[in-house]
Design an enzyme around this catalytic site. Structure first.
Site, PDB file in Angstrom:
ATOM      1  N   ARG A  51       0.832  -1.196   0.000  1.00 38.72           N
ATOM      2  CA  ARG A  51       0.000   0.000   0.000  1.00 38.72           C
ATOM      3  C   ARG A  51       0.871   1.252   0.000  1.00 38.72           C
ATOM      4  NH1 ARG A  51      -3.845  -1.635   5.163  1.00 38.72           N
ATOM      5  NH2 ARG A  51      -4.516  -3.692   4.399  1.00 38.72           N
ATOM      6  N   ASP A  53       0.102   5.426   1.061  1.00 40.30           N
ATOM      7  CA  ASP A  53      -0.910   6.228   1.734  1.00 40.30           C
ATOM      8  C   ASP A  53      -1.436   7.343   0.840  1.00 40.30           C
ATOM      9  OD1 ASP A  53      -0.548   4.692   3.995  1.00 40.30           O
ATOM     10  OD2 ASP A  53       0.925   6.067   4.867  1.00 40.30           O
ATOM     11  N   TYR A 111      12.433   3.640  -1.286  1.00 39.43           N
ATOM     12  CA  TYR A 111      11.597   4.828  -1.121  1.00 39.43           C
ATOM     13  C   TYR A 111      12.464   6.074  -1.171  1.00 39.43           C
ATOM     14  CZ  TYR A 111       7.353   2.300   0.285  1.00 39.43           C
ATOM     15  OH  TYR A 111       6.237   1.515   0.300  1.00 39.43           O
ATOM     16  N   ARG A 200       8.159   7.961   6.589  1.00 35.53           N
ATOM     17  CA  ARG A 200       7.729   9.329   6.903  1.00 35.53           C
ATOM     18  C   ARG A 200       8.109   9.725   8.330  1.00 35.53           C
ATOM     19  NH1 ARG A 200       1.567   9.060   5.191  1.00 35.53           N
ATOM     20  NH2 ARG A 200       1.556  11.112   6.206  1.00 35.53           N
TER      21      ARG A 200
END
Length: 270
Positions: A51, A53, A111, A200
């Site tokens: 997933r 966000d 990422y 994050r």
């Protein structure tokens, strides 16, 4: 049924995330709707590597799906792009073995997070880069991030909304550099898996270290604390990008699938 693997990129701004949700449009929903049109009304499920966000973007998300008619991959690529939202682009499509799974066979992800340190934000970066107008020291952040490389319990860097009970992950790369062309800070994280909001929270904590609000050895303390309340804020989703998903070769995937199948059969018997 023929199984296909696709690499996609998307602007996450108009979506509530990758996964189908009741509270708004999702990337998965848009992809499935495109295949629904192509197959003349057949429901086709798209499975992602994981997933992302709300507001999070991707350059290299990977999905798989079973299509009812065998098609040349070039034809499938063109047709799917033609009926999918403009905020999504299918970069490539390839035929894979029927045991391939985009999520369960993924062995690593990359990422990237972008930060703008300019005094005033650019209107062209509002939805794509975090504006952080402070004299942030990225060398301090790099020093701090070395502590997260390796295998650790990252509970301090995981949202309390997670349903996970195992917080151990391995990080192979964690660094921040200054892009001389754009003047932006670029965070890169590569690892075998990431917890909910993990990147994050690492970025939010690192920025506090760069601002001088936390010491450079803070990551060591936070890993030991295993307490989300001790870490820094969760950086906004719009600065985050899923760059790439890594997979083993087919021989290794087949072995992994056999092990998973044996485990499931054992669970069903018990």
């Amino acid at each position: 049924m023929t199984r296909y693997k696709a690499v996609i990129e998307y602007d996450g701004t108009p979506y509530v995330g990758f996964q189908v949700q009741k509270n708004g449009p999702s990337v998965q929903e848009s992809l499935q709707h495109g295949l629904y049109k192509m197959s003349k009304g057949q429901k086709i499920n798209v499975h992602g590597s994981g997933r992302t966000d709300s507001g999070v973007h991707a350059h290299g998300q990977v999905v798989h799906f079973d299509y009812p008619v065998a098609m040349k991959t070039d034809n499938l690529l063109r047709a799917w792009n033609a009926v999918t939202a403009d905020s999504i682009r299918i970069r490539s499509v390839s035929e894979v073995e029927e045991t391939f799974h985009a999520r369960y066979h993924a062995q690593g992800k990359h990422y990237r997070y972008w930060v703008d340190l300019a005094k005033f934000p650019s209107p062209f970066q509002t939805n794509y880069v975090l504006h952080h107008p402070y004299p942030c020291d990225y060398e301090r952040m790099n020093q701090a991030l070395q502590a997260v490389v390796g295998e650790h319990n990252f509970k301090s860097f995981c949202s309390t909304k997670t349903d996970k009970t195992n917080f151990v992950r391995r990080i192979d790369k964690a660094q921040v550099t200054l892009d001389e062309h754009t003047g932006l800070l670029v965070f890169d994280f590569i690892g075998n898996g990431f917890l909910y909001n993990m990147v994050r929270i690492l970025v939010g904590t690192s920025l506090q270290i760069g601002d001088g609000l936390r010491p450079t050895d803070e990551m060591i303390r936070l890993i030991a604390a295993q307490d989300r309340n001790e870490a820094g804020p969760t950086a906004p989703g719009h600065g985050l990008y899923l760059e790439e998903v890594y997979y083993p070769n087919r021989k290794t995937r087949d072995k992994q699938y056999a092990q998973w199948l044996a485990y499931r059969q054992q669970q069903e018997k018990s």
